[in-house]
Scaffold this active site. Structure first.
Site, PDB file in Angstrom:
ATOM      1  N   GLU A 153      27.118  16.031  68.862  1.00  0.00           N
ATOM      2  CA  GLU A 153      27.355  16.252  67.425  1.00  0.00           C
ATOM      3  C   GLU A 153      28.643  15.562  66.977  1.00  0.00           C
ATOM      4  O   GLU A 153      28.747  15.119  65.833  1.00  0.00           O
ATOM      5  CB  GLU A 153      27.385  17.753  67.114  1.00  0.00           C
ATOM      6  CG  GLU A 153      26.107  18.520  67.488  1.00  0.00           C
ATOM      7  CD  GLU A 153      24.812  17.893  66.963  1.00  0.00           C
ATOM      8  OE1 GLU A 153      24.860  17.163  65.958  1.00  0.00           O
ATOM      9  OE2 GLU A 153      23.750  18.129  67.578  1.00  0.00           O
TER      10      GLU A 153
ATOM     11  N   GLU B  69      21.621   8.520  65.641  1.00  0.00           N
ATOM     12  CA  GLU B  69      21.419   9.039  66.993  1.00  0.00           C
ATOM     13  C   GLU B  69      21.993   8.097  68.043  1.00  0.00           C
ATOM     14  O   GLU B  69      22.426   8.544  69.111  1.00  0.00           O
ATOM     15  CB  GLU B  69      19.925   9.272  67.225  1.00  0.00           C
ATOM     16  CG  GLU B  69      19.581  10.044  68.464  1.00  0.00           C
ATOM     17  CD  GLU B  69      19.898  11.538  68.372  1.00  0.00           C
ATOM     18  OE1 GLU B  69      20.324  12.017  67.283  1.00  0.00           O
ATOM     19  OE2 GLU B  69      19.734  12.227  69.394  1.00  0.00           O
TER      20      GLU B  69
END
Lengths: 500, 500
Positions: A265, A294
């Site tokens: 994250e 990502e």
């Protein structure tokens, strides 16, 4: 043009303000909201979503957009403004097809679905989630039909997260890497297995957080402009310029759960923190696509956080924090442990060799749901069967099976494939980084992460959403998104670890 | 009429959704937001406030309101719908005078001011807050002038929190009670003083929270529909039906700070939790005025939480949690300790005898700021001088003086007097409660709080904002808001404690 652009940006700012407000409410819903608030929260999110949508697809926006397009030749085509107009056109043409009632309907459906998913997951009972997923699926099918005719009913969904990519493109890429990953996993399974028992000792939450915070800070996360909270499912969300939240979960009995989610994250968060303020309150403020997003989270999680140089730097610190748990484990053993390849149930905790199989399974099930080949009622069974086909193991319950991910409750169908695409992009980028920062490994081993972050800001973050993902990846790597670099990366990494 | 009412309520729901969204963002800003998010948060709140305002004062709302008023005679004048129309008219006529730009301007000014106040308070440096307070005051003056001609420039501000009350009404009430409170404080000062040293021992935060949570639960707070967090300044806020937040602060070296704030905010929360769902998403959803709201918070904090019967029930539990700190203190000593009368700096921790003086001081300073008699620059000095006049002590720094309250940073001018009015109302209500629940003291001593809560729901909470405060208080007590009952309450309570 200046005046039209100013007016246009005022509208975009209003739309963005409404969307960020929704993000705050969404973050709170996951992190803190009491369950009694679910219905009202759904209504509020419905209203905010509808107002944002209506404002964005208003006649005024459309007229200004046309006016600006007529004059866009005046601008450098790579300038922020020219790119803004281009991106807004793509979004506008897509959003204007969606009736405003469907927008608030989705917010209400998914707000309740999220709450139901949390309870269903806690009790490992898919039946509690089933009626909500039915509604989400029904909505999603109606949404996809707005874009008929299409090559594939799934195309529109995918395009929402990965602009410019088709279902067939992704299927081709996945088709190419799947046998190679299966082959690698098989080769590994025939070797001596790694002992990762040290990761299953008891790691008190507060010590995990303290260590995580140190690494997150070293990566370059700006705590004045962000924070970390606990949720059922980890995520990262931007609540406006200068306010980037990450959320994590902690398992005191398994080391990987917290730390690698936190690093993941943080990777997303660093991307958002690297987008300049000049793009704030426009659709260019944020990552350009989920796969590119990502690629950042996976890079900081894996290429960096699961690398031997990283642990050469941090392992002493970790051992000091957990002397009883790790005092008798050396850095090589630990490094092998956190990289153990073994089919497992939870995607976010999967090793790098098996991870993409989790994704392929989800994408196939989503397509089957959309085409009606699999019904919601039968989904748990379909999940378990396919899981056994792909990974050779069967989930013991819904929580570690079909209920593990929050995404469907958010209405995020078409999203999963971007996780695997992100892995591929991270490896493509990493090959370039290794050339442009030749001593990157020794820098990491010294705890120097700034050169990497600066490279990422320079090449990726600073552009926000200006360039479509394929264009951005090609600008940097010379190729579009493909699986070659990732397969090379996996083969090299696991050759070393397993002596293939 | 049915159709117009439905359309009207849809608008009200949208307005309420926007306002609750602002409340979520406001709550987060106090409880969790990183400081880097202040500017964006201000922009978002500005947009939400402006959209809510514009929607509420739209021509469509005005037309529907007229249409409904023409037919309102069909309805029972005490029905929800008839009252809704009446209240909306009052709000509409007031809000339509305010330009939409001023609404977003206020949100942006106060969002930054709040952030600045937090830093200024932490560093006890009024100068950091001064430019922001200048802006707040300037805005507030411009706002008040929108309602000229007026009897008093402060009237409009007061009316925003206490519908129907005039500055002169409040000044008259305060003028009546002030000498009586001063007389009481003097009489007390001539008696043997209470020893409250036991409250200044070390009380670990987690044990304070555990005890507080038990009391809050016993009071009847529904945790499925609310939660408790930490902020610099305690407050209670409703984030939509079923989601009531309270916030508190903790001082490990002074027992009163956490507990009585928690009970206070719980009192507010119980009011909101008692308003029926049928009023949700309308202006009737919530308390009718701040004084009535405060009557609830002060009742649960003081008439209940600072009473001897309460502690007869809970003190054993408290001693078990804090055996070293309170093991050698008996319940009478403890009861006297928490009720010690002594001039002090922090309003929210003031004893019941001196509390109203803190309020009068603030109201007078607000009026002086509005009329220009005192400038923002000179405010700390004016504060300290007046504080010394009223309470005989001088704050050592801005944090315990002029910076202690968050309200001005929120733009809440005209608000403070409602705190003292709330004290008065709590005593007026309590005299009725003692008649209608004759064994209320023994119920409290048995830990039975449900009868009191039911009485409050029946007489106050269930009506939400249907009745204006003076009307509501008169319906229940037979009189309008006045200070007689409060003076009787104070005299009786402190006669017992100090042997006057």
């Amino acid at each position: 043009m200046k005046k039209a652009l100013e007016k246009f940006k005022l509208i975009l700012a209003e739309v963005d303000d409404l969307d960020r407000a929704s993000s705050v409410l969404g973050w709170d819903q996951e992190a803190y909201m009491p369950k009694g608030g679910a219905e009202a929260r759904g209504q509020i999110l419905g209203t905010l979503g509808r107002l944002s949508h209506d404002r964005f697809v208003s006649k005024e926006t459309g007229k200004l957009l046309e006016e600006l397009e007529a004059q866009v030749a005046e601008l450098d085509p790579d300038s922020d403004d020219a790119r803004l107009i281009k991106v807004c056109r793509r979004l506008y043409d897509k959003e204007i097809k969606v009736p405003s009632a469907m927008v608030s309907e989705k917010a209400e459906i998914t707000s309740l679905a999220t709450q139901a998913w949390q309870e269903a997951r806690a009790e490992s009972d898919f039946r509690k989630f089933e009626p909500h997923l039915e509604k989400v699926l029904d909505w999603t099918r109606r949404y996809a039909e707005l874009f008929a005719p299409y090559d594939h009913i799934y195309d529109t969904l995918l395009d929402g997260y990965e602009p410019g990519m088709k279902t067939s493109d992704v299927q081709e890429i996945f088709g190419g890497i799947r046998p190679k990953q299966v082959e690698l996993i098989k080769a590994i399974s025939e070797k001596d297995q790694v002992d990762d028992s040290c990761l299953f000792r008891s790691f008190p939450e507060k010590d995990q957080f303290a260590f995580g915070r140190e690494v997150i800070s070293a990566y370059g996360f700006n705590w004045d402009r962000g924070r970390e909270d606990k949720t059922t499912h980890p995520f990262s969300t931007n609540l406006g310029f200068g306010d980037q939240r990450i959320t994590v979960r902690v398992n005191e009995d398994f080391f990987n759960t917290y730390l690698f989610a936190a690093l993941h994250e943080t990777g997303h968060a660093l991307y958002e923190q690297g987008v300049p303020k000049s793009l704030a309150r426009t659709p260019l403020y944020g990552g350009t696509s989920l796969a590119v997003h990502e690629s950042q989270s996976r890079m900081w999680e894996n290429q960096v956080g699961r690398s031997l140089p990283f642990w050469k730097h941090f392992y002493g610190n970790l051992q000091e924090r957990f002397p009883e748990q790790l005092g008798n484990v050396n850095v090589d053993e630990f490094y092998k442990g956190i990289n153990k390849v073994s089919p497992s149930f939870i995607r976010v905790e999967a090793d790098e060799a098996t991870y993409n199989l989790h994704i392929m399974l989800r994408m196939e099930l989503e397509i089957a749901l959309m085409t009606g080949e699999v019904t919601v009622k039968d989904l748990p069974q379909a999940w378990n069967e396919r899981f056994n086909d792909y990974l050779g193991i069967t989930p013991a319950n819904d929580a570690e099976g079909v209920l593990q991910d929050i995404h469907w409750s958010f209405g995020l169908m078409g999203y999963f494939s971007t996780y695997a695409l992100g892995n591929l992009v991270s490896a493509q980028l990493w090959e370039v980084i290794e050339k442009q920062i030749p001593d990157i490994e020794s820098k990491i081993a010294n705890g120097e992460f700034a050169p990497l972050l600066e490279w990422l800001i320079e090449n990726i973050h600073q552009h926000g959403g200006k360039f479509e993902p394929q264009e951005l990846v090609e600008r940097i790597t010379g190729s579009q998104i493909n699986g070659d670099a990732y397969i090379r990366y996996l083969n090299k990494k696991f050759k070393d670890i397993y002596g293939l």
